[in-house]
Design an enzyme around this catalytic site. Structure first.
Site, PDB file in Angstrom:
ATOM      1  N   SER A 162       0.839  -1.197   0.000  1.00  0.00           N
ATOM      2  CA  SER A 162       0.000   0.000   0.000  1.00  0.00           C
ATOM      3  C   SER A 162       0.868   1.239   0.000  1.00  0.00           C
ATOM      4  O   SER A 162       2.071   1.176   0.266  1.00  0.00           O
ATOM      5  CB  SER A 162      -0.915   0.030   1.239  1.00  0.00           C
ATOM      6  OG  SER A 162      -1.746  -1.102   1.301  1.00  0.00           O
TER       7      SER A 162
ATOM      8  N   ASP B  89      -4.132   2.166  -1.684  1.00  0.00           N
ATOM      9  CA  ASP B  89      -3.555   3.440  -2.125  1.00  0.00           C
ATOM     10  C   ASP B  89      -4.538   4.545  -1.759  1.00  0.00           C
ATOM     11  O   ASP B  89      -5.477   4.840  -2.504  1.00  0.00           O
ATOM     12  CB  ASP B  89      -3.299   3.404  -3.622  1.00  0.00           C
ATOM     13  CG  ASP B  89      -2.545   2.139  -4.035  1.00  0.00           C
ATOM     14  OD1 ASP B  89      -1.620   1.747  -3.312  1.00  0.00           O
ATOM     15  OD2 ASP B  89      -2.906   1.548  -5.068  1.00  0.00           O
TER      16      ASP B  89
ATOM     17  N   SER C 177      -3.388  -3.630  -3.154  1.00  0.00           N
ATOM     18  CA  SER C 177      -2.667  -2.445  -2.701  1.00  0.00           C
ATOM     19  C   SER C 177      -3.659  -1.399  -2.201  1.00  0.00           C
ATOM     20  O   SER C 177      -4.602  -1.042  -2.904  1.00  0.00           O
ATOM     21  CB  SER C 177      -1.832  -1.859  -3.845  1.00  0.00           C
ATOM     22  OG  SER C 177      -1.010  -0.816  -3.393  1.00  0.00           O
TER      23      SER C 177
END
Length: 421
Positions: free
Chosen positions: A291, A331, A329
């Site tokens: 991340s 983000d 991930s």
């Protein structure tokens, strides 16, 4: 939201006092940053080239680094980072803020109220995935000591996963560490790399962590300052790009490996190889997992909807560095403006300013530039680390980065030594 009962405060604070303290953060300057290497990503940095170039912003870390890389002993490589938009003295005064997510496989608590009200009160906290609850509790405990539980009752806590290098299942981050990070917050130079929440992070297959950068607008564009802080823990090696140069392809080796006598246990380590010279060129763990948390601060007079537009430009920088917003991930980004938001005493309304939309383009560009440089700084300042079950992640080698950029004409040739007469 209900205020925490005051009767609980003394007992909770006594318990927190018994917990171990975090190690002090490393010095503000360790390994070279991008600017030290001559890597230029556009724009004009502020005096510190850090998020603290935005007046009033303070940053603090609590870093936990303990345990030898030996079987049977927990290797703690984690911590907490705090960003205070108005510093500790004005921590309860709200700022206009907005959030945006490129991919939502992650957590940032408190964002529902930010989206609803357009305001953020209190610190922005960043740690590891399993520490969100402890950090949240720590902010409340810190607020209780100062009679601010109502104002700071919905803490904003973000996370990235550090389980490759840190014994994340050991729950080593405690509420007191969040309190220490807030108390450590200062203006001035910001420690980067393997500090605070970034201690155990991995970015594009290299050691990652905390990075920061800033940009200053020229007078004709308002003279505003915009700063960025990232906790970088995302991306694959093969896609890493710096200033348009495929650095990941130029440095395909130095892969994560294990330094102990026994291979690490667990599905994440299944492909990991023992450390040896070169360490091979193939990925040794699933890439694209991880991340990145990005915090953007500015003193430009922006309203929440404009700050959301700023936050939506962060993915452009991540894409330039080689990030794709992969499925696993998280983000997640936050942008805030430090312009005053509170009315004068006895006045029921606040007078605020709004930069006209046609003047936002320089701030968009600054966001992309500073975010790229902050990501690069997170890798450059971090050094090789050995942690959980002997897992080792290598730091981005400065000499090979410089060589790759020179090869592509992004840096001037090295100066030749002057012949002796």
């Amino acid at each position: 939201m209900n205020p925490v009962r005051p009767a609980l405060v003394p007992g909770l604070l006594c318990l927190l006092a018994l917990l171990p303290s975090a190690a002090p953060a490393q010095a503000p300057r360790g390994r070279a940053r991008a600017s030290d290497l001559g890597v230029f990503l556009g724009g004009t940095p502020g005096a510190l080239n850090a998020i603290t170039d935005v007046k009033g912003v303070e940053v603090g870390h609590a870093t936990l680094h303990s345990g030898e890389a030996a079987p049977g002993s927990p290797q703690v490589r984690t911590g907490v980072t705090a960003v205070l938009p108005r510093g500790r003295d004005a921590v309860a005064q709200p700022v206009f803020a907005a959030t945006h997510a490129l991919n939502g496989s992650g957590e940032m608590t408190g964002t529902h109220w930010v989206k609803e009200s357009g305001l953020l009160s209190g610190p922005v906290m960043i740690s590891n995935t399993h520490a969100v609850g402890a950090v949240h509790e720590g902010v409340i405990a810190w607020a209780q000591k100062r009679d601010l539980t109502w104002e700071l009752g919905l803490p904003l806590v973000a996370e990235t996963w550090d389980g490759m290098l840190n014994d994340i299942d050991g729950f080593h981050v405690r509420p007191t560490h969040a309190m220490q990070a807030i108390d450590a917050a200062r203006p001035g130079p910001v420690p980067e790399g393997s500090v605070g929440g970034g201690t155990g992070m991995v970015c594009h297959g290299f050691k990652g962590g905390i990075g920061t950068s800033s940009r200053r607008m020229p007078a004709e564009q308002g003279g505003y300052t915009l700063g960025v802080l990232v906790q970088c823990n995302y991306g694959s090696r093969r896609l890493l790009s710096v200033a348009g140069v495929p650095v990941g392809e130029e440095i395909p080796d130095l892969r994560a490996c294990y330094a102990g006598a026994q291979p690490p246990k667990g599905p994440f380590f299944r492909q990991m190889k023992p450390c040896s010279p070169g360490t091979g060129v193939k990925p040794t763990h699933p890439e694209g997992m991880g991340s990145i948390i990005v915090v953007v601060a500015t003193d430009a007079p922006l309203l929440p909807h404009q700050l959301e537009r700023i936050a939506r430009r962060v993915p452009l920088a991540i894409g330039k560095m080689g990030g794709l917003g992969e499925d696993f991930s998280g983000d997640i980004f936050l942008a805030f403006s430090t312009q005053p938001t509170q009315p004068a005493a006895g006045v029921p309304f606040a007078s605020v300013a709004m930069l006209e939309n046609e003047r936002l383009n320089p701030l968009f560009e600054a966001t992309v530039q500073a975010t790229q440089e902050a990501i690069l700084n997170a890798m450059l300042v971090s050094d090789t680390m050995t942690g959980n079950q002997g897992a080792r992640v290598y730091g981005l080698p400065h000499d090979r980065l410089v060589k790759a950029l020179r090869k592509a004409g992004r840096l001037p040739p090295a100066a030749k030594p002057t012949p002796k007469k």
